[in-house]
Scaffold this active site. Structure first.
Site, PDB file in Angstrom:
ATOM      1  N   THR A  25      -1.022  32.176  93.534  1.00 19.13           N
ATOM      2  CA  THR A  25      -1.251  31.924  92.175  1.00 19.13           C
ATOM      3  C   THR A  25      -2.290  32.825  91.694  1.00 19.13           C
ATOM      4  OG1 THR A  25      -3.080  30.241  92.364  1.00 19.13           O
ATOM      5  CG2 THR A  25      -0.663  29.495  92.238  1.00 19.13           C
ATOM      6  N   GLY A  28      -4.032  38.708  89.666  1.00 17.90           N
ATOM      7  CA  GLY A  28      -4.276  39.977  89.852  1.00 17.90           C
ATOM      8  C   GLY A  28      -5.530  40.305  88.987  1.00 17.90           C
ATOM      9  N   ASP A  58      -0.966  27.709  96.438  1.00 18.20           N
ATOM     10  CA  ASP A  58      -2.437  28.348  97.145  1.00 18.20           C
ATOM     11  C   ASP A  58      -3.212  28.864  96.006  1.00 18.20           C
ATOM     12  OD1 ASP A  58      -3.844  29.684  99.373  1.00 18.20           O
ATOM     13  OD2 ASP A  58      -3.765  31.186  97.837  1.00 18.20           O
ATOM     14  N   TYR A  63      -9.715  32.321  91.426  1.00 19.03           N
ATOM     15  CA  TYR A  63      -8.320  32.731  90.666  1.00 19.03           C
ATOM     16  C   TYR A  63      -8.199  32.096  89.359  1.00 19.03           C
ATOM     17  CZ  TYR A  63      -6.874  33.501  95.631  1.00 19.03           C
ATOM     18  OH  TYR A  63      -6.474  33.924  96.814  1.00 19.03           O
ATOM     19  N   LYS A  92      -9.795  27.214  98.217  1.00 23.22           N
ATOM     20  CA  LYS A  92     -10.753  27.888  99.007  1.00 23.22           C
ATOM     21  C   LYS A  92     -12.255  27.782  98.641  1.00 23.22           C
ATOM     22  CE  LYS A  92      -6.984  31.218  99.457  1.00 23.22           C
ATOM     23  NZ  LYS A  92      -6.410  31.325  98.406  1.00 23.22           N
ATOM     24  N   HIS A 125     -12.979  31.088 102.251  1.00 21.95           N
ATOM     25  CA  HIS A 125     -12.239  32.201 101.801  1.00 21.95           C
ATOM     26  C   HIS A 125     -12.505  33.715 102.248  1.00 21.95           C
ATOM     27  CE1 HIS A 125     -10.002  33.647  97.641  1.00 21.95           C
ATOM     28  NE2 HIS A 125      -9.926  34.356  98.534  1.00 21.95           N
TER      29      HIS A 125
HETATM   30  N1  LIG Z   1      -7.102  34.787 101.005  1.00 28.93           N
HETATM   31  C1  LIG Z   1      -7.002  35.786 100.425  1.00 28.93           C
HETATM   32  O1  LIG Z   1      -8.170  36.562 100.587  1.00 28.93           O
HETATM   33  C2  LIG Z   1      -6.205  36.406  99.726  1.00 28.93           C
HETATM   34  C3  LIG Z   1      -5.016  35.274  99.261  1.00 28.93           C
HETATM   35  N2  LIG Z   1      -4.026  35.620  98.416  1.00 28.93           N
HETATM   36  C4  LIG Z   1      -3.099  34.683  98.024  1.00 28.93           C
HETATM   37  O2  LIG Z   1      -1.756  35.078  98.333  1.00 28.93           O
HETATM   38  C5  LIG Z   1      -0.906  35.177  97.164  1.00 28.93           C
HETATM   39  C6  LIG Z   1       0.001  36.311  97.000  1.00 28.93           C
HETATM   40  O3  LIG Z   1      -0.268  37.554  97.250  1.00 28.93           O
HETATM   41  P1  LIG Z   1      -0.510  38.478  96.388  1.00 28.93           P
HETATM   42  O4  LIG Z   1      -1.488  39.656  96.448  1.00 28.93           O
HETATM   43  O5  LIG Z   1      -0.484  37.913  94.920  1.00 28.93           O
HETATM   44  O6  LIG Z   1       0.898  39.465  96.385  1.00 28.93           O
HETATM   45  P2  LIG Z   1       2.384  39.240  96.715  1.00 28.93           P
HETATM   46  O7  LIG Z   1       2.655  40.095  97.810  1.00 28.93           O
HETATM   47  O8  LIG Z   1       2.723  37.888  96.596  1.00 28.93           O
HETATM   48  O9  LIG Z   1       3.045  40.253  95.298  1.00 28.93           O
HETATM   49  C7  LIG Z   1       3.205  39.530  94.234  1.00 28.93           C
HETATM   50  C8  LIG Z   1       3.790  40.825  93.385  1.00 28.93           C
HETATM   51  O10 LIG Z   1       5.189  40.699  93.741  1.00 28.93           O
HETATM   52  C9  LIG Z   1       6.082  40.568  92.576  1.00 28.93           C
HETATM   53  N3  LIG Z   1       6.909  39.877  93.134  1.00 28.93           N
HETATM   54  C10 LIG Z   1       7.055  38.453  93.489  1.00 28.93           C
HETATM   55  N4  LIG Z   1       8.451  38.087  93.753  1.00 28.93           N
HETATM   56  C11 LIG Z   1       9.247  39.182  94.066  1.00 28.93           C
HETATM   57  C12 LIG Z   1      10.535  39.558  94.126  1.00 28.93           C
HETATM   58  N5  LIG Z   1      11.392  38.322  94.579  1.00 28.93           N
HETATM   59  N6  LIG Z   1      10.824  40.755  94.010  1.00 28.93           N
HETATM   60  C13 LIG Z   1      10.006  41.784  93.747  1.00 28.93           C
HETATM   61  N7  LIG Z   1       8.936  41.539  93.267  1.00 28.93           N
HETATM   62  C14 LIG Z   1       8.315  40.449  93.406  1.00 28.93           C
HETATM   63  C15 LIG Z   1       5.070  39.922  91.445  1.00 28.93           C
HETATM   64  O11 LIG Z   1       5.478  40.034  90.496  1.00 28.93           O
HETATM   65  P3  LIG Z   1       6.009  38.886  89.363  1.00 28.93           P
HETATM   66  O12 LIG Z   1       4.907  37.956  89.139  1.00 28.93           O
HETATM   67  O13 LIG Z   1       6.229  39.875  87.859  1.00 28.93           O
HETATM   68  O14 LIG Z   1       7.157  38.468  89.947  1.00 28.93           O
HETATM   69  C16 LIG Z   1       3.705  40.368  91.854  1.00 28.93           C
HETATM   70  O15 LIG Z   1       3.657  41.751  91.313  1.00 28.93           O
HETATM   71  C17 LIG Z   1      -1.866  35.352  96.013  1.00 28.93           C
HETATM   72  O16 LIG Z   1      -1.371  35.049  94.896  1.00 28.93           O
HETATM   73  C18 LIG Z   1      -3.026  34.385  96.584  1.00 28.93           C
HETATM   74  O17 LIG Z   1      -2.486  33.106  96.417  1.00 28.93           O
HETATM   75  C19 LIG Z   1      -3.805  37.056  98.090  1.00 28.93           C
HETATM   76  C20 LIG Z   1      -4.891  37.955  98.627  1.00 28.93           C
HETATM   77  C21 LIG Z   1      -5.994  37.690  99.087  1.00 28.93           C
HETATM   78  O1  LIG Z   2      -7.983  36.108  97.288  1.00 28.05           O
HETATM   79  C1  LIG Z   2      -8.385  37.064  97.176  1.00 28.05           C
HETATM   80  C2  LIG Z   2      -7.839  37.633  95.746  1.00 28.05           C
HETATM   81  O2  LIG Z   2      -8.720  38.019  94.831  1.00 28.05           O
HETATM   82  C3  LIG Z   2      -9.963  38.054  95.035  1.00 28.05           C
HETATM   83  C4  LIG Z   2     -10.791  38.931  94.078  1.00 28.05           C
HETATM   84  O3  LIG Z   2     -10.127  40.194  93.861  1.00 28.05           O
HETATM   85  C5  LIG Z   2     -10.086  38.483  96.585  1.00 28.05           C
HETATM   86  O4  LIG Z   2     -11.503  38.775  96.973  1.00 28.05           O
HETATM   87  C6  LIG Z   2      -9.623  37.732  97.365  1.00 28.05           C
HETATM   88  O5  LIG Z   2      -9.776  37.892  98.753  1.00 28.05           O
END
Ligand SMILES: NC(=O)C1=CN([C@@H]2O[C@H](COP(=O)(O)OP(=O)(O)OC[C@H]3O[C@@H](n4cnc5c(N)ncnc54)[C@H](OP(=O)(O)O)[C@@H]3O)[C@@H](O)[C@H]2O)C=CC1
Ligand SMILES: O=C1CO[C@H](CO)[C@@H](O)[C@@H]1O
Length: 323
Positions: A25, A28, A58, A63, A92, A125
């Site tokens: 969730t 970006g 998540d 976020y 987190k 986190h």
């Molecule tokens: N612990 C940490 O530090 C972090 C945790 N996270 C967590 O992990 C989650 C997922 O990672 P995230 O970085 O958001 O990226 P993802 O790898 O989940 O990619 C998200 C992107 O993929 C697109 N997408 C989703 N489904 C499809 C599909 N079936 N085909 C093509 N494109 C698709 C989405 O667009 P659209 O929405 O338009 O479909 C969006 O642009 C985060 O939302 C968060 O909850 C992320 C980063 C760091």
């Molecule tokens: O979960 C995450 C996604 O966004 C945050 C802020 O940009 C990152 O720091 C993080 O790890």
């Protein structure tokens, strides 16, 4: 209406169970900071996700999505579709709250946002502590972990774990903790396969959650789109699935919980329809071969921090957080 998928569960080392896929969730980042949900977009997608069979969400206070996750879940509870115990919520602890006594304060704030009286999983986190003004502090992540142990004992978090720890940090945590971490959440996608860290964590009894599963697929930072990745296209045709589904299944077949983010109803359905097929071992290995070690989450502005977990780069990016 599409049928609801029965999502399997994995066993945690504390005896609880965790659904094998989570909805990401994090919406970006743009010039104004972290993108916020508008017009209840996230609440509505959570509602739809529950209809489709998602039971795991998540989030993180950074976020700004805890509130709408809570609203989506509450709506489905009022409608009698789920009870609180059917849903698994992961949030987190943010880096500004690493002192032991700050941990319950931060979690109570998240619970207020969620309008819940416990979370299923509370993750540190990052191993990195910062002050309110985002200057680094040297709070030991073991002190922070004591705070996570406290909130589990208080019943505010049913399970506890960490995110963005490297192997030596995880080893130290395993050596020095009273309550062992149940989960390690790290970046995993076709260009960041993470074989050594995943196998280390799993060998120590942790469940691995893989974030940014499409990190290498979506068109950002010039990365190719799914359709331009010939191997994934080929496997998609072989299994009669989409490249995105092949990638998510590749994580599931490695016993990693994928946590794809989407705010698109069609892709939401696509992302959960991955429990009716399985990749052959040699196809898993072929995908492993796409690894380039490319991280999308590389907060190099923290790289001088005592507990920075990743490799340092020559030109760190500027911090989007305070100074
Ligand atoms: N612990 C940490 O530090 C972090 C945790 N996270 C967590 O992990 C989650 C997922 O990672 P995230 O970085 O958001 O990226 P993802 O790898 O989940 O990619 C998200 C992107 O993929 C697109 N997408 C989703 N489904 C499809 C599909 N079936 N085909 C093509 N494109 C698709 C989405 O667009 P659209 O929405 O338009 O479909 C969006 O642009 C985060 O939302 C968060 O909850 C992320 C980063 C760091
Ligand atoms: O979960 C995450 C996604 O966004 C945050 C802020 O940009 C990152 O720091 C993080 O790890």
């Amino acid at each position: 209406m599409a049928a609801s998928v029965q999502v399997p569960k994995l066993k945690l080392n504390d005896g609880r169970e965790i659904p094998a896929i989570a909805l990401g969730t994090y919406l970006g980042f743009d010039a104004n900071g972290i993108i916020r949900s508008e017009n209840h977009q996230l609440r509505d997608i959570v509602t739809r996700a529950i209809d489709l069979g998602f039971r795991h969400f998540d989030t993180s206070p950074v976020y700004h999505t805890e509130g709408e996750i809570g609203e989506g879940v509450a709506g489905k509870m009022s409608a009698g579709v789920v009870q609180r115990g059917d849903v698994f919520v992961t949030t987190k602890l943010w880096n500004t709250h690493h002192r032991r006594e700050q941990v319950p304060v931060a979690l109570r704030e998240s619970l207020k946002n969620l309008d819940m009286n416990y979370v299923d999983l509370y993750l540190m986190h990052w191993p990195i502590g910062v002050n309110e003004d985002y200057s680094n502090n040297d709070v030991d992540f073991m002190e922070t972990w004591r705070g996570l142990e406290d909130v589990q004992r208080l019943g505010l978090a049913k399970s506890i774990g960490v995110s963005n720890f490297n192997q030596s940090q995880l080893q130290r945590l395993l050596n020095e903790s009273s309550i062992k971490p149940a989960v390690l959440q790290i970046e995993v996608h076709t260009q960041m396969v993470q074989a050594p860290l995943v196998s280390f964590a799993q060998s120590q009894g942790l469940v691995v959650m893989g974030y940014s599963p499409f990190g290498s697929l979506v068109e950002r930072f010039g990365a190719p789109k799914p359709s331009s990745q010939p191997l994934l296209e080929e496997l998609a045709a072989k299994y009669q699935k989409t490249p995105a589904q092949v990638v998510l299944r590749w994580l599931v077949d490695r016993n990693i919980i994928p946590m794809p983010k989407t705010v698109n109803s069609k892709r939401l359905q696509e992302n959960i329809n991955i429990f009716d097929f399985q990749l052959e071992k040699e196809d898993i290995e072929k995908i492993n071969g796409l690894d380039t070690g490319l991280r999308f989450t590389l907060p190099s502005f923290w790289q001088d921090h005592l507990y920075y977990p990743f490799e340092k780069v020559e030109n760190p990016i500027p911090s989007p957080f305070g100074k």
